[in-house]
Design a protein around this motif. Structure first.
Motif, PDB file in Angstrom:
ATOM      1  N   UNK A   1       0.713  -0.968  -0.571  1.00 39.31           N
ATOM      2  CA  UNK A   1      -0.203   0.258   0.124  1.00 39.31           C
ATOM      3  C   UNK A   1       0.921   0.650   0.314  1.00 39.31           C
ATOM      4  N   UNK A   2       0.608   1.828  -1.191  1.00 42.12           N
ATOM      5  CA  UNK A   2       1.536   3.324  -1.544  1.00 42.12           C
ATOM      6  C   UNK A   2       1.064   4.502  -0.056  1.00 42.12           C
ATOM      7  N   UNK A   3       2.284   4.974   0.287  1.00 39.57           N
ATOM      8  CA  UNK A   3       1.925   6.118   1.198  1.00 39.57           C
ATOM      9  C   UNK A   3       1.822   7.045  -0.017  1.00 39.57           C
TER      10      UNK A   3
ATOM     11  N   UNK B   1      -1.903   7.353   3.452  1.00 42.70           N
ATOM     12  CA  UNK B   1      -1.464   5.635   2.607  1.00 42.70           C
ATOM     13  C   UNK B   1      -3.222   6.017   1.765  1.00 42.70           C
ATOM     14  N   UNK B   2      -2.350   4.253   1.155  1.00 43.76           N
ATOM     15  CA  UNK B   2      -3.484   4.283  -0.311  1.00 43.76           C
ATOM     16  C   UNK B   2      -4.634   4.269  -0.334  1.00 43.76           C
TER      17      UNK B   2
ATOM     18  N   UNK C   1      -2.161  -5.268   0.579  1.00 46.98           N
ATOM     19  CA  UNK C   1      -3.736  -5.499   0.265  1.00 46.98           C
ATOM     20  C   UNK C   1      -5.085  -5.573  -1.327  1.00 46.98           C
TER      21      UNK C   1
ATOM     22  N   UNK D   1      -4.836  12.295  -8.810  1.00 46.13           N
ATOM     23  CA  UNK D   1      -5.098  11.010  -7.090  1.00 46.13           C
ATOM     24  C   UNK D   1      -6.788  11.959  -6.758  1.00 46.13           C
ATOM     25  N   UNK D   2      -7.458  11.688  -6.206  1.00 45.14           N
ATOM     26  CA  UNK D   2      -8.091  11.784  -5.199  1.00 45.14           C
ATOM     27  C   UNK D   2      -8.119  11.900  -4.337  1.00 45.14           C
TER      28      UNK D   2
ATOM     29  N   UNK E   1       6.928   1.588   0.222  1.00 48.04           N
ATOM     30  CA  UNK E   1       6.742   2.141   0.920  1.00 48.04           C
ATOM     31  C   UNK E   1       6.890   1.697   2.569  1.00 48.04           C
TER      32      UNK E   1
END
Lengths: 113, 418, 981
Positions: free
Chosen positions: A1-3, A13-14, B313, A57-58, C237
């Motif tokens: 999960x990207x930051x 977090x994504x 996830x 991105x939103x 990340x």
């Protein structure tokens, strides 16, 4: 999960975000003036680069704002984020510098931006 | 090419396996000129080269692969094969492939282990039932096998299926394509490579195309590679997730976005799952490999990427769905989880055909489901490259449809209702 | 205190702290499993999570049966029931072992070369046989009775591994005040220190020093200590996945406890102290029970006091195995011989072994072994540098400890996208340049020698804390005595031609298989792996990958890095599905959305259907009514009297601001500027691609305020699209968007008596046809509850939709319901709603339209504001295909038999039966039985449909075709008399 560095809320977090595709594809002021090919290009053609990608991105589950970010699609590392409507910052010059740990602390500083 | 057979296996067993030779020739670098160059040594590219040589007599062909053959999505997918698509154009394309799958092991003299064990697509809502039945009827008219099953019939075909009405998404019915199934993905790449090589096709690995050359008139005249320049008048780009990157070398911007797609397998267990089960509503795709691993397709990450590494996830969400449908598998364990890069078109259907650049052809946009089409895709793409005109089956899949609006939108056709 | 357990039905005794493997070895049981392909008898190769051989199933009863567990990791508890796998009828006598005799035929990739004829035989004949032979354990058959947990955590420094490097790193990092998580896959912290008999650190025995450090860490409030916890994967990340095992080691766990817990840790910095795994030697018969890694043998003897044999031969190419020999000797195992393949062995450990009277031979290798279900003899010989065997000797033994050097555990480092570098002097890959905020410490980066490892760990811990923003003092150098340095050296290559020398033990891949693969042109290590299956077993190649690589590299005459290393993929060790799914089951699998009326509907017998996340009442059966009876009654009641319907799931968006009308003009195809406050309009929204995206009635409450409704499933999509355009394309518009779906309950009163229901209930305002005509909206109150009242109809009848705040919805519902009942009405559900709207020819987005339909196709062009220069999707309407002939258009269908109900989804053709190759003309989108019209009806999308009205076509049904007549899609009241009543 990207930051993901929201320019308003900082790194989050994504799961709080919705991806919204390539940035800087402005809707034509007068769509009727476009021929079918140009309209098709506007609708569907995408740069899809391997490298720096200006994207939208939103922060759906946060401030709700659409914003733009620069991310390297090879490393998934963000190098900039900026408000919708702002001009695209320069990308990082080489992929080598993206791998440098120094970039990491910059990423985290957006959290305070 | 020495023939593979049980007798040959026995003979080699007696003489210490000394007679086996390389499955395909591996030249270190491409020759200076070819009649056709295929960019991308995955299943689709190798199949294209094979059919060019076999059916169109074009044998001076090079397949240029930047890494190792079959190392992209061919070697990373969950090997589901089916043709029960809604749109007649799609059904025709995938059914063409299924027919080729049925005879492929013998055609290639390589056991690709095509296993028509049945592909079952579950319906969990009233809307799912409507969409599923629409598929069944459309397929029956198009001559594609697909049957509607009641929940009991579905469980009879796939005993691990739970019909517990208390489930969050109970099973209300299922569409079953009995001719659908799975195949051994690596064998498809290797089998096409071996057969193509035997017909004279050069397969060059670790050879990345770095430029597409065009003559004064704009037509393709060659490619630059990390192993030297190659002159050719025909280039077929079959580079899956990296199509946009390759096509950019010819100045063509594609209607594509590349996403990481994940898959995973469990530890191997004795046979416990007889067919392929798919649930589009809760995003679960599962079968059991011949080795015994449960093979589970996960979703794509939300963002475009070439990193082949998505988030945890995605895998957990997939296993949420698998465990919800099959609570007996909760104690199974995930052995491997990996990602591939898939290129997705706006209508989720592939692009197979000519491009604005003369001599440049593209076969891409297979999204999450390209493996099943491998033989059919290579077959019609070879036809397109050989004749500079599409085969009737791939004519609707032209790049131009994004100008005209004649989309082949399977995903929209199953849109969430109400 | 001893522990009773059973294995394959026999009962044994073990000791606390034992693993199943150590307890069985202590009981003299070496045979624990059968290999995957050849069903060869196998005992444990290792003592930890890298174990490929000793796989068992553990059955806790009640469906809690787990296959493929490593006996080396199964902690013993009283009453443990374990069984061997992949054997029939028994572990000792397994008929599958015939495969072993057929091994020459079953060479690498044999299945690609046969089983091809006749066509179809693979799937019918050969594949079932292969499938039955393959697989390891048996999958569980019933739903898992256990439950699982999950949590997220943040920390400054995550330390993975608690051997000397990890402990020193955790102590060093946490003394700065940094939040530290230390995890280890073992039940106890300490790693290799737990089996170190000799070393003293700061004057303490190794085990005591471990206890002291753990005590220090436990006393620090910002330290989290996790044993039995495997860091299994590295995600973008610095998100690390940990799997914590909570109850499998307990004899009788509290059922309230989760079995395992998933941790998703976002760590600012990570210290990887994952250690190294010993490399097996590749020689003929290296897989017999009793042949194991030298350090594993030492661990069993020292740590578990379970001597894995009485008489041992040690075969090695490195110094570390000498320590194993010495420790085995000290544990009363006779060490008959140390066969060192190197020509010279002169370090302190070889010297100590010689001093202890152990026979040491250099230049000697194991040539083969003998023994039926376990090793009895090692055949050793002197081998010169050219690989020629100069002598041959049979040595009786029940244990063969082997060491081919060490492989640093790079899995997590590699997953973090760090670059590996190859160290030719030790023939190992080591961590190179980092890509993430991590550092490796200790053996996993090639550091060895206890003192150096402790210092390396302490430095890594300090540096990690520093980089996480803490002031870190310099690392402390520990005083170490009694630990003899064991240099890492390059392994001696195995001999090329060997009969049955195993590289991947579980998958039965021999060195010959690897040579065959290279002979057949598989030169990339990824190809070799896939062709031979080496490294693809459940141990993921932990003990085999480096051996396979060096064999292939030697055969190809290329340097190891040129052949490449296969990708390290998560997870490090297998992770339970249930752990990854954790809480997400049943109603937590997907949230359930319910309306304020849901409880009432459930109490009144409603049958629900899932629409998106919503539960909607589909129909309200009475008595013995089935669905058809109930729906027909509900429909008739609405047409004849009145019905009450819960429409609360409709999406609602409030569009507010001075530019609200202009915004609506741009988003919807309709014109909004001239819509007067108090009036409504049926809005249609396109995607930019020109296809219908959503529909719904919007009411203008004030010049600057619209109450917009959307479809139930479309609300989030519509709001997101609106926000997108507002924020990024038209930021100049002064408009604000608010989702009010959950705020307003919508109670629809429909039918000729609808006005009679409402009149006495609304608070003092006029709802007569003159005051409130069709498509109007008013703000007022009902029974004191604020209300937005819409005069709209989705049934073709006089209708109102009463919008009230959700918190007051039940009170209003009950008041309405009482009136409805009094007037001979009833509640109705979504199914009746569908029938009623279909009779009127109203579409449902997603049923008549499917994302490929235009307004023209649906007969809805009238809604387009012709004077508007632009709106979302307008340009696409002129694309060639959007205006082409032959598009599918909405029509009605009637069957000759008024009772016959067409199947939804059935296709339309011009002829029956359709000749082969017939293309579909369209399909039935909605179809309902006789409800109020006296005959069944259907809607369809039909090519050139409007021009075909009056034609007879054919519709598929099970086993045939049904003739239908194409008609107008409006079956009821086309003039709208009822609607405008």
């Amino acid at each position: 999960m990207l930051l993901i560095p929201c320019p308003i809320c900082g790194a989050r977090p994504e799961a709080e975000f919705t991806y919204a595709g390539e940035a800087h594809i402005a809707r034509p002021v007068d769509p009727a003036a476009l021929d079918d090919h140009a309209w098709g290009e506007f609708l569907y053609a995408r740069t899809n680069p391997k490298g720096d990608h200006a994207e939208r991105w939103r922060h759906t589950h946060g401030c709700g704002r659409f914003f733009n970010a620069l991310r390297n699609t090879h490393t998934d590392r963000f190098t900039a984020s900026y408000l919708a409507g702002a001009t695209r910052p320069h990308g990082t010059p080489t992929t080598e510098s993206l791998d440098a740990p120094a970039m990491r602390s910059e990423t985290e500083q957006w959290g305070q931006a | 090419m020495k023939h593979f057979s049980a007798a040959r296996l026995a003979r080699e067993a007696l003489r210490g396996q000394s007679g086996w030779t390389e499955h395909w020739r591996s030249p270190d670098r491409p020759a200076h000129a070819y009649d056709a160059v295929i960019v991308g040594g995955g299943g689709h590219g190798l199949a294209t080269a094979y059919y060019l040589a076999k059916q169109h007599g074009i044998r001076r062909v090079a397949v240029l692969e930047k890494g190792w053959l079959g190392g992209g999505n061919t070697g990373r997918n969950t090997t589901i094969i089916r043709s029960n698509y809604l749109m007649e154009e799609s059904a025709a394309l995938y059914n063409h492939a299924v027919k080729l799958w049925e005879g492929l092991s013998r055609e290639l003299n390589y056991n690709v282990m095509f296993s028509p064990r049945g592909v079952m697509m579950l319906a969990h809502t009233v809307h799912d039932v409507q969409v599923g039945k629409r598929h069944v009827y459309a397929n029956q008219l198009a001559g594609v096998d697909n049957d509607w099953l009641s929940p009991d019939q579905a469980q009879e075909y796939c005993p691990p299926l739970s019909l517990d009405a208390g489930m969050r998404y109970p099973v209300l019915g299922a569409a079953l394509q009995r001719r659908g199934g799975t195949a051994r993905h690596d064998a498809v790449a290797w089998g096409y490579a071996r057969a193509a090589s035997a017909l004279g096709v050069d397969i060059v690995q670790n050879c990345e195309v770095t430029g597409i050359r065009r003559d004064a008139g704009g037509a393709v005249c060659g490619v630059d590679t990390t192993r030297g320049a190659v002159a050719t008048r025909r280039v077929g780009v079959v580079a899956a997730g990296h199509t946009s990157v390759v096509m950019a070398q010819a100045g063509v911007r594609m209607p594509l976005e590349s996403y990481p797609l994940q898959a995973l397998v469990s530890e191997p267990v004795k046979p416990c799952f007889p067919c392929v089960v798919m649930s589009n509503t809760i995003h679960a795709y599962i079968s059991q490999s011949d080795k015994g691993e449960l093979v589970i397709g996960a979703g794509t990450d939300a963002y475009t990427s070439y990193s082949q590494q998505g988030g945890l996830h995605i895998a957990t969400h997939t296993l949420d769905a698998i465990c919800e449908l099959f609570p007996q598998f909760r104690r199974m364990r995930m052995l491997r989880n990996w990602g591939g890069i898939v290129d997705v078109t706006p209508d989720r259907s592939p692009i197979i055909g000519k491009t604005p650049v003369p001599g440049l052809y593209v076969n891409c946009g297979w999204g999450t489901g390209g493996f099943k089409a491998t033989p059919g895709s290579g077959h019609v793409f070879a036809h397109t490259m050989a004749h500079d005109a599409p085969h009737p089956i791939n004519a609707p899949f032209a790049l131009d449809r994004f100008r005209t609006g004649q989309l082949i939108d399977e995903a929209a056709a199953a849109a969430v209702a109400h | 205190m001893s522990i009773r357990f059973s294995f394959d039905g026999r009962t044994y005794q073990g000791e606390p702290g034992d693993t199943l493997a150590s307890a069985l070895l202590a009981n003299g049981v070496r045979l624990m499993g059968r290999s995957f392909k050849y069903h060869r008898p196998r005992g444990p190769l290792a003592a930890g999570s890298e174990e490929p051989n000793a796989l068992v199933e553990v059955d806790r009863g009640g469906g809690a049966r787990t296959p493929n567990l490593r006996a080396t990791q199964v902690e013993l508890y009283d009453g443990l029931v374990a069984r061997s796998q992949n054997r029939f009828p028994s572990l000792g006598f397994d008929v599958g072992a015939v495969n072993d005799a057929a091994a020459p035929v079953l060479s690498a990739g044999f299945y690609y070369k046969t089983f091809m004829a006749p066509e179809g035989a693979w799937a019918k004949l050969y594949e079932p046989l292969i499938r039955r032979a393959a697989g390891l354990g048996r999958a569980p058959e019933v739903a898992d009775p256990d439950h699982y947990a999950s949590r997220y955590a943040h920390c400054d420094v995550l330390v993975i591994g608690s051997g000397p490097a990890g402990l020193a790193a955790a102590v060093g990092a946490s003394q700065t005040g940094a939040r530290v998580i230390l995890c280890d896959e073992q039940p106890r912290f300490g790693g290799s220190l737990l089996s170190d008999r000799n070393a003293r650190i700061d004057g303490m025995a190794a085990a005591d020093w471990v206890a002291a450090q753990v005590g220090t860490l436990a006393a620090r409030p910002d330290v989290t200590l996790l044993t039995r916890t495997t860091a299994f994967g590295w995600y973008p990340d610095n998100m690390i996945g940990l799997a914590q095992r909570l109850t499998d080691h307990l004899p009788d766990p509290d059922p309230a406890l989760p079995r395992e817990r998933l941790w998703q840790v976002r760590a600012k910095q990570v210290v990887i102290a994952a250690g190294a795994i010993e490399r097996p030697l590749v020689f003929s018969g290296n897989d017999r029970p009793g042949v194991m890694l030298a350090d594993a043998a030492r661990t069993y003897a020292v740590c578990y006091r379970a001597a894995p044999g009485r008489r041992a031969v040690i075969a090695t190419t490195s110094d570390t195995a000498y320590r194993a020999a010495l420790d085995l000797q000290a544990s009363c195992v006779e060490v008959a011989l140390i066969a060192d393949a190197r020509q010279v062995a002169d370090g302190p450990l070889p010297a100590a072994a010689r001093a202890a009277g152990i026979r040491v031979e250099t230049g000697m290798q194991v040539l083969a072994t003998r023994g039926r279900r376990g090793i009895r003899v090692a055949i050793v010989g002197h081998v010169d540098a050219d690989g020629r065997v100069r002598s041959r000797e049979w040595v009786r033994c029940s244990l063969l400890g082997m060491s081919g050097g060490w492989t640093p555990s790079l899995h997590l480092f590699s997953q973090s996208r760090g670059k590996l570098r190859y160290d030719a002097t030790t023939e190992t890959f080591l961590p190179g340049e980092s890509a993430a905020a991590e550092r490796s410490a200790g053996a996993c980066r090639g550091v060895h020698g206890l003192e150096d490892v402790l210092l390396d760990g302490a430095m890594a811990g300090s540096a990690a804390a520093h980089d996480a923003g803490f002031d870190a003092p310099g690392p402390v150098r520990r005083r170490v005595e009694g630990a003899m340095a064991a240099r890492w050296t390059a392994p001696v290559p195995s001999r090329r031609k060997q009969r049955r020398a195993f590289v991947d033990f579980q998958n039965d891949v021999t060195s010959k298989d690897l040579l065959l693969a290279t002979q057949e042109g598989f030169h990339s290590i990824e190809h070799v792996k896939r062709y031979t299956t080496t490294g693809m077993a459940t141990d993921q190649g932990k003990t085999s990958n480096m051996n396979a690589l060096s064999i292939v590299a030697a055969e190809l005459g290329r340097p190891v890095p040129a052949v490449g290393l296969t990708t390290f993929r998560p997870p490090y060790t297998p992770v339970t599905f249930g752990t990854l799914a954790a809480y997400s089951r049943g109603v937590l699998f997907d949230p359930v959305r319910t309306t304020p009326v849901h409880g009432w509907a459930a109490a009144h017998g409603a049958v629900f259907e899932d629409i998106g996340l919503w539960k909607r009442a589909r129909y309200f059966p009475r008595g013995s009514e089935g669905m058809h009876g109930a729906v027909a009654r509900e429909c008739r009641t609405v047409r004849a009297a009145v019905g009450l319907f819960d429409a609360s799931t409709l999406g609602k968006i409030e569009v507010v601001g001075p530019d609200a009308a202009e915004f609506m003009n741009r988003m919807y195809v309709n014109p909004w500027t001239k819509l007067a406050p108090g009036r409504c309009r049926y809005g249609l929204m396109l995607g930019e691609n020109g296809f219908l995206l959503d529909d719904g009635v919007a009411g203008r409450l004030a010049p600057d305020r619209f109450h917009v409704t959307t479809t139930t499933g479309g609300a989030p999509r519509v709001l997101a699209l609106m926000e997108d355009f507002l924020q990024t394309e038209w930021p100049d518009l002064r408009v604000w968007l608010t989702s009010v779906t959950e705020q307003w309950a919508v109670l629809a009163v429909q039918g000729p008596r609808a006005r009679d229901v409402l009149t006495p209930l609304v608070d003092g305002f006029d709802i007569s046809a003159a005051a409130m005509p069709h498509m109007s909206v008013a703000v007022g109150s009902i029974g004191g509850v604020p209300m937005r009242l819409f005069r709209v109809s989705f049934t073709g009848e006089l209708g109102f939709e009463v919008n009230v705040p959700a918190g007051h919805a039940m009170a209003v519902w009950e008041a309405l319901h009482a009136r409805v009942e009094a007037l001979g009405g009833c509640t109705y559900g979504t199914e009746a709603m569908h029938v009623l709207r279909a009779e009127k020819g109203y579409i449902i987005v997603g049923q008549e339209s499917d994302g490929t339909a235009t307004l023209g196709d649906l007969g809805l062009e009238w809604a387009i504001g012709k004077a508007k220069r632009d709106f979302v999707g307008k340009r696409s309407l002129n694309r060639p295909d959007m205006t082409a002939a032959g598009r599918r258009q909405l029509v009605g269908l009637l069957t000759a038999d008024p009772g016959y109900v067409l199947d939804e989804g059935a296709q339309l053709t011009a002829h029956a039966p359709p000749p082969p190759g017939t293309r579909s003309l369209g399909h039935v989108t909605s179809s309902y039985g006789e409800a109020t019209l006296g005959h069944s009806i259907a809607l369809a999308m039909l090519a050139d449909g409007r021009a075909r009205r009056g034609e007879t076509l054919y519709v598929q049904r099970a086993g045939g075709m049904v003739p239908v007549r194409v008609v107008d899609p409006v079956f009821l009241d086309p003039e709208g008399v009822r609607l405008n009543a």
